[in-house]
Scaffold this motif. Structure first.
Motif, PDB file in Angstrom:
ATOM      1  N   ILE A 118      44.988  39.312  36.975  1.00 42.47           N
ATOM      2  CA  ILE A 118      44.730  38.726  38.297  1.00 42.47           C
ATOM      3  C   ILE A 118      43.923  37.438  38.147  1.00 42.47           C
ATOM      4  CG2 ILE A 118      43.507  39.054  40.487  1.00 42.47           C
ATOM      5  CD1 ILE A 118      44.205  42.090  40.186  1.00 42.47           C
ATOM      6  N   ALA A 119      42.889  37.463  37.302  1.00 44.77           N
ATOM      7  CA  ALA A 119      42.058  36.279  37.094  1.00 44.77           C
ATOM      8  C   ALA A 119      42.892  35.110  36.564  1.00 44.77           C
ATOM      9  CB  ALA A 119      40.919  36.606  36.129  1.00 44.77           C
ATOM     10  N   THR A 120      43.772  35.399  35.616  1.00 46.03           N
ATOM     11  CA  THR A 120      44.609  34.357  35.035  1.00 46.03           C
ATOM     12  C   THR A 120      45.528  33.746  36.094  1.00 46.03           C
ATOM     13  OG1 THR A 120      44.518  35.466  32.893  1.00 46.03           O
ATOM     14  CG2 THR A 120      46.280  33.862  33.194  1.00 46.03           C
ATOM     15  N   GLN A 121      46.119  34.584  36.941  1.00 39.57           N
ATOM     16  CA  GLN A 121      47.005  34.094  38.008  1.00 39.57           C
ATOM     17  C   GLN A 121      46.259  33.198  38.992  1.00 39.57           C
ATOM     18  OE1 GLN A 121      48.548  37.650  39.793  1.00 39.57           O
ATOM     19  NE2 GLN A 121      49.854  38.144  38.048  1.00 39.57           N
ATOM     20  N   LEU A 122      44.972  33.487  39.220  1.00 37.01           N
ATOM     21  CA  LEU A 122      44.188  32.741  40.224  1.00 37.01           C
ATOM     22  C   LEU A 122      43.312  31.647  39.607  1.00 37.01           C
ATOM     23  CD1 LEU A 122      43.095  35.751  42.461  1.00 37.01           C
ATOM     24  CD2 LEU A 122      44.854  34.052  42.971  1.00 37.01           C
ATOM     25  N   ASN A 123      43.515  31.362  38.318  1.00 36.95           N
ATOM     26  CA  ASN A 123      42.706  30.351  37.618  1.00 36.95           C
ATOM     27  C   ASN A 123      41.213  30.647  37.672  1.00 36.95           C
ATOM     28  OD1 ASN A 123      44.891  28.714  36.750  1.00 36.95           O
ATOM     29  ND2 ASN A 123      45.036  27.876  38.815  1.00 36.95           N
ATOM     30  N   ILE A 124      40.870  31.910  37.492  1.00 33.54           N
ATOM     31  CA  ILE A 124      39.466  32.323  37.454  1.00 33.54           C
ATOM     32  C   ILE A 124      39.086  32.536  36.001  1.00 33.54           C
ATOM     33  CG2 ILE A 124      37.911  34.241  38.024  1.00 33.54           C
ATOM     34  CD1 ILE A 124      39.176  34.249  40.749  1.00 33.54           C
ATOM     35  N   THR A 125      37.899  32.061  35.641  1.00 30.10           N
ATOM     36  CA  THR A 125      37.410  32.222  34.277  1.00 30.10           C
ATOM     37  C   THR A 125      36.228  33.181  34.288  1.00 30.10           C
ATOM     38  OG1 THR A 125      36.007  30.270  34.536  1.00 30.10           O
ATOM     39  CG2 THR A 125      38.183  29.926  33.552  1.00 30.10           C
ATOM     40  N   GLY A 126      35.866  33.680  33.102  1.00 30.80           N
ATOM     41  CA  GLY A 126      34.735  34.605  32.999  1.00 30.80           C
ATOM     42  C   GLY A 126      35.067  35.735  32.046  1.00 30.80           C
ATOM     43  N   SER A 127      34.635  36.953  32.412  1.00 30.77           N
ATOM     44  CA  SER A 127      34.846  38.095  31.516  1.00 30.77           C
ATOM     45  C   SER A 127      34.830  39.398  32.299  1.00 30.77           C
ATOM     46  CB  SER A 127      33.759  38.132  30.438  1.00 30.77           C
ATOM     47  OG  SER A 127      32.486  38.325  31.033  1.00 30.77           O
ATOM     48  N   VAL A 128      35.314  40.446  31.620  1.00 26.22           N
ATOM     49  CA  VAL A 128      35.280  41.796  32.186  1.00 26.22           C
ATOM     50  C   VAL A 128      34.919  42.748  31.054  1.00 26.22           C
ATOM     51  CG1 VAL A 128      37.792  42.122  31.905  1.00 26.22           C
ATOM     52  CG2 VAL A 128      36.541  43.533  33.540  1.00 26.22           C
ATOM     53  N   GLN A 129      34.028  43.705  31.338  1.00 27.01           N
ATOM     54  CA  GLN A 129      33.636  44.653  30.304  1.00 27.01           C
ATOM     55  C   GLN A 129      33.212  45.979  30.902  1.00 27.01           C
ATOM     56  OE1 GLN A 129      29.929  42.125  29.339  1.00 27.01           O
ATOM     57  NE2 GLN A 129      29.445  44.129  28.469  1.00 27.01           N
ATOM     58  N   ASN A 130      33.489  47.057  30.149  1.00 26.81           N
ATOM     59  CA  ASN A 130      33.013  48.384  30.538  1.00 26.81           C
ATOM     60  C   ASN A 130      31.518  48.463  30.281  1.00 26.81           C
ATOM     61  OD1 ASN A 130      35.562  49.360  31.210  1.00 26.81           O
ATOM     62  ND2 ASN A 130      35.916  50.267  29.210  1.00 26.81           N
TER      63      ASN A 130
END
Length: 91
Positions: A26-38
């Protein structure tokens, strides 16, 4: 366009259900950068940076659950200073 950065903590059935990979898509489709982690407590932490419209859409899609198996019960969202991330990565 103004760039914003948020820390988002997702609660619910968010680990072991493809949540991080779906979030990255989803982030890639919306040009959002950052990270996700458990996180060790069973939540998932998302750092999301992008323009306001994209971030609003991103948050609403995450709230619905980025995969059919995830169930988000609550999102905690707080502002962070922008950091000019280049990519969106899974940690």
């Amino acid at each position: 366009m103004t760039v914003q950065c948020f820390e988002i903590i997702a609660h619910g059935q968010v680990q072991g259900v493809g949540f991080r990979y779906g979030t990255m898509q989803i982030a890639t489709q919306l040009n959002i950068t950052g990270s996700v982690q458990n996180l060790p407590n069973g939540t998932v932490k998302i750092i999301a940076e992008g323009n306001q419209n994209s971030l609003n859409k991103f948050i609403s899609l995450i709230k619905k659950g980025p995969t059919p198996f995830s169930k988000v019960s609550k999102l905690e969202v707080r502002d962070l200073p922008t950091a000019q991330y280049q990519l969106f990565v899974i940690k």
